[in-house]
Design an enzyme around this catalytic site. Structure first.
Site, PDB file in Angstrom:
ATOM      1  N   ASP A   8       0.872  -1.182   0.000  1.00 20.30           N
ATOM      2  CA  ASP A   8       0.000   0.000   0.000  1.00 20.30           C
ATOM      3  C   ASP A   8       0.908   1.230   0.000  1.00 20.30           C
ATOM      4  O   ASP A   8       2.134   1.103  -0.183  1.00 20.30           O
ATOM      5  CB  ASP A   8      -1.000  -0.044   1.177  1.00 20.30           C
ATOM      6  CG  ASP A   8      -0.348   0.213   2.532  1.00 20.30           C
ATOM      7  OD1 ASP A   8       0.902   0.297   2.602  1.00 20.30           O
ATOM      8  OD2 ASP A   8      -1.088   0.320   3.534  1.00 20.30           O
ATOM      9  N   HIS A   9       0.327   2.403   0.239  1.00 20.06           N
ATOM     10  CA  HIS A   9       1.132   3.627   0.203  1.00 20.06           C
ATOM     11  C   HIS A   9       2.220   3.630   1.272  1.00 20.06           C
ATOM     12  O   HIS A   9       3.260   4.246   1.092  1.00 20.06           O
ATOM     13  CB  HIS A   9       0.224   4.860   0.349  1.00 20.06           C
ATOM     14  CG  HIS A   9      -0.679   4.788   1.546  1.00 20.06           C
ATOM     15  ND1 HIS A   9      -1.767   3.933   1.589  1.00 20.06           N
ATOM     16  CD2 HIS A   9      -0.645   5.420   2.750  1.00 20.06           C
ATOM     17  CE1 HIS A   9      -2.374   4.075   2.768  1.00 20.06           C
ATOM     18  NE2 HIS A   9      -1.708   4.964   3.480  1.00 20.06           N
ATOM     19  N   CYS A  66       3.436  -2.945   3.984  1.00 22.50           N
ATOM     20  CA  CYS A  66       2.550  -1.822   4.333  1.00 22.50           C
ATOM     21  C   CYS A  66       3.257  -1.042   5.436  1.00 22.50           C
ATOM     22  O   CYS A  66       4.463  -1.220   5.630  1.00 22.50           O
ATOM     23  CB  CYS A  66       1.152  -2.300   4.740  1.00 22.50           C
ATOM     24  SG  CYS A  66       1.052  -3.277   6.247  1.00 22.50           S
ATOM     25  N   GLY A  67       2.541  -0.183   6.140  1.00 23.55           N
ATOM     26  CA  GLY A  67       3.204   0.615   7.164  1.00 23.55           C
ATOM     27  C   GLY A  67       3.868  -0.269   8.210  1.00 23.55           C
ATOM     28  O   GLY A  67       5.033  -0.095   8.553  1.00 23.55           O
ATOM     29  N   THR A  68       3.105  -1.220   8.724  1.00 26.69           N
ATOM     30  CA  THR A  68       3.600  -2.086   9.802  1.00 26.69           C
ATOM     31  C   THR A  68       3.843  -3.533   9.378  1.00 26.69           C
ATOM     32  O   THR A  68       4.496  -4.280  10.105  1.00 26.69           O
ATOM     33  CB  THR A  68       2.557  -2.150  10.936  1.00 26.69           C
ATOM     34  OG1 THR A  68       1.330  -2.654  10.367  1.00 26.69           O
ATOM     35  CG2 THR A  68       2.318  -0.778  11.551  1.00 26.69           C
ATOM     36  N   GLY A  69       3.211  -3.965   8.290  1.00 24.92           N
ATOM     37  CA  GLY A  69       3.219  -5.386   7.914  1.00 24.92           C
ATOM     38  C   GLY A  69       2.091  -6.159   8.591  1.00 24.92           C
ATOM     39  O   GLY A  69       1.911  -7.353   8.338  1.00 24.92           O
ATOM     40  N   GLY A  71      -1.497  -5.250   8.882  1.00 29.00           N
ATOM     41  CA  GLY A  71      -2.755  -5.319   8.130  1.00 29.00           C
ATOM     42  C   GLY A  71      -2.635  -6.246   6.932  1.00 29.00           C
ATOM     43  O   GLY A  71      -3.571  -7.013   6.622  1.00 29.00           O
ATOM     44  N   HIS A  99       9.796 -23.323  10.349  1.00 27.10           N
ATOM     45  CA  HIS A  99       8.776 -23.902  11.229  1.00 27.10           C
ATOM     46  C   HIS A  99       7.356 -23.712  10.714  1.00 27.10           C
ATOM     47  O   HIS A  99       6.510 -24.575  10.915  1.00 27.10           O
ATOM     48  CB  HIS A  99       8.864 -23.291  12.628  1.00 27.10           C
ATOM     49  CG  HIS A  99      10.082 -23.733  13.388  1.00 27.10           C
ATOM     50  ND1 HIS A  99      10.262 -23.474  14.722  1.00 27.10           N
ATOM     51  CD2 HIS A  99      11.190 -24.423  12.982  1.00 27.10           C
ATOM     52  CE1 HIS A  99      11.433 -23.983  15.120  1.00 27.10           C
ATOM     53  NE2 HIS A  99      12.019 -24.554  14.077  1.00 27.10           N
ATOM     54  N   ARG A 110       7.542   1.258   7.200  1.00 34.71           N
ATOM     55  CA  ARG A 110       7.734   2.486   7.982  1.00 34.71           C
ATOM     56  C   ARG A 110       8.690   2.315   9.149  1.00 34.71           C
ATOM     57  O   ARG A 110       9.332   3.268   9.569  1.00 34.71           O
ATOM     58  CB  ARG A 110       6.382   2.997   8.509  1.00 34.71           C
ATOM     59  CG  ARG A 110       5.507   3.557   7.403  1.00 34.71           C
ATOM     60  CD  ARG A 110       4.340   4.363   7.933  1.00 34.71           C
ATOM     61  NE  ARG A 110       3.607   4.966   6.816  1.00 34.71           N
ATOM     62  CZ  ARG A 110       2.302   4.956   6.696  1.00 34.71           C
ATOM     63  NH1 ARG A 110       1.551   4.392   7.617  1.00 34.71           N
ATOM     64  NH2 ARG A 110       1.720   5.525   5.651  1.00 34.71           N
ATOM     65  N   ARG A 133       7.407 -32.478  12.827  1.00 40.03           N
ATOM     66  CA  ARG A 133       6.405 -32.006  13.797  1.00 40.03           C
ATOM     67  C   ARG A 133       5.779 -30.686  13.360  1.00 40.03           C
ATOM     68  O   ARG A 133       4.644 -30.374  13.724  1.00 40.03           O
ATOM     69  CB  ARG A 133       7.024 -31.874  15.192  1.00 40.03           C
ATOM     70  CG  ARG A 133       8.060 -30.778  15.328  1.00 40.03           C
ATOM     71  CD  ARG A 133       8.749 -30.819  16.695  1.00 40.03           C
ATOM     72  NE  ARG A 133       9.550 -29.640  16.959  1.00 40.03           N
ATOM     73  CZ  ARG A 133      10.772 -29.411  16.467  1.00 40.03           C
ATOM     74  NH1 ARG A 133      11.321 -30.302  15.653  1.00 40.03           N
ATOM     75  NH2 ARG A 133      11.431 -28.323  16.772  1.00 40.03           N
ATOM     76  N   HIS A 134       6.502 -29.924  12.554  1.00 39.46           N
ATOM     77  CA  HIS A 134       5.957 -28.646  12.092  1.00 39.46           C
ATOM     78  C   HIS A 134       4.848 -28.877  11.059  1.00 39.46           C
ATOM     79  O   HIS A 134       3.863 -28.137  11.024  1.00 39.46           O
ATOM     80  CB  HIS A 134       7.063 -27.775  11.512  1.00 39.46           C
ATOM     81  CG  HIS A 134       8.153 -27.516  12.495  1.00 39.46           C
ATOM     82  ND1 HIS A 134       7.939 -26.814  13.669  1.00 39.46           N
ATOM     83  CD2 HIS A 134       9.457 -27.904  12.527  1.00 39.46           C
ATOM     84  CE1 HIS A 134       9.063 -26.764  14.370  1.00 39.46           C
ATOM     85  NE2 HIS A 134       9.997 -27.428  13.694  1.00 39.46           N
ATOM     86  N   ARG A 137       1.595 -29.586  12.732  1.00 41.53           N
ATOM     87  CA  ARG A 137       0.944 -28.374  13.242  1.00 41.53           C
ATOM     88  C   ARG A 137       0.253 -27.607  12.107  1.00 41.53           C
ATOM     89  O   ARG A 137      -0.857 -27.087  12.268  1.00 41.53           O
ATOM     90  CB  ARG A 137       1.973 -27.496  13.955  1.00 41.53           C
ATOM     91  CG  ARG A 137       2.443 -28.161  15.237  1.00 41.53           C
ATOM     92  CD  ARG A 137       3.788 -27.747  15.705  1.00 41.53           C
ATOM     93  NE  ARG A 137       4.209 -28.575  16.842  1.00 41.53           N
ATOM     94  CZ  ARG A 137       5.431 -28.559  17.366  1.00 41.53           C
ATOM     95  NH1 ARG A 137       6.354 -27.765  16.870  1.00 41.53           N
ATOM     96  NH2 ARG A 137       5.727 -29.339  18.378  1.00 41.53           N
TER      97      ARG A 137
HETATM   98  C1  RB5 Z   1      -1.871   2.818   6.321  1.00 40.41           C
HETATM   99  O1  RB5 Z   1      -1.821   4.086   6.873  1.00 40.41           O
HETATM  100  C2  RB5 Z   1      -1.508   1.773   7.359  1.00 40.41           C
HETATM  101  O2  RB5 Z   1      -2.566   1.578   8.228  1.00 40.41           O
HETATM  102  C3  RB5 Z   1      -1.111   0.496   6.674  1.00 40.41           C
HETATM  103  O3  RB5 Z   1      -0.016   0.732   5.857  1.00 40.41           O
HETATM  104  C4  RB5 Z   1      -0.702  -0.664   7.561  1.00 40.41           C
HETATM  105  O4  RB5 Z   1       0.267  -0.292   8.499  1.00 40.41           O
HETATM  106  C5  RB5 Z   1      -1.784  -1.446   8.139  1.00 40.41           C
HETATM  107  O5  RB5 Z   1      -1.566  -2.449   8.847  1.00 40.41           O
END
Ligand code: RB5
Length: 146
Positions: A8-9, A66-69, A71, A99, A110, A133-134, A137
């Site tokens: 995403d952006h 994405c910003g955090t990975g 979502g 695993h 980010r 074993r993995h 699971r």
């Molecule tokens: C977008 O602003 C942000 O929410 C997205 O990139 C991501 O971090 C979601 O998990």
């Protein structure tokens, strides 16, 4: 090996750099966008496109940014057969393959520097699923999907 990429952006800038890096390494890339970091888009659109490509066998593995990975992984994991892992360090990247047999890596554009994301991808791609074993699971997770 064919890799599906999506962002995403919040991850577009790193995704573009990762694409260039991975192509130079000889990987075939299926790029689902987005290219622009200045236009807000919805991460599930890109996560689901990559997840469906991996689930259908059009790509061997997927990489989402994405910003955090976070979502991206939540959305990708709604597709049957997908095991998407949010990873922010090299050890977790290796273990996600060894695993969990993760077939999608979800990265933070980010909070993780590009150089670290490159190391994460290298650790992930060079590791192998250990089975045993993995697998047992993962079979339980697959049974829950049915
Ligand atoms: C977008 O602003 C942000 O929410 C997205 O990139 C991501 O971090 C979601 O998990």
């Amino acid at each position: 090996m064919k890799l599906a990429l999506g962002a995403d952006h919040g991850g577009a800038e790193q995704k573009e750099a990762l694409r260039t890096h991975l192509e130079a390494q000889g990987y075939e890339i299926l790029d689902f966008g987005t290219k622009r970091s200045d236009e807000s888009v919805d991460y599930p659109d890109y996560a689901l496109a990559v997840a469906h490509a991996v689930a259908a066998g059009e790509a061997d593995l997927g990489i989402l940014v994405c910003g955090t990975g976070i979502g991206m992984a939540i959305a990708a994991n709604k597709v049957r057969g997908i095991r998407a892992a949010t990873v922010t360090d090299v050890d977790a990247a290796r273990l996600a393959r060894q695993h969990n047999n993760a077939n999608i890596l979800a990265l933070s554009g980010r909070f993780t520097p590009l150089t670290v994301n490159i190391e994460i991808i290298e650790a992930y791609l060079s590791a192998e699923f250990e089975g045993g074993r993995h697998q047992q699971r993962l079979d339980k997770i697959a049974a829950a999907e049915r």
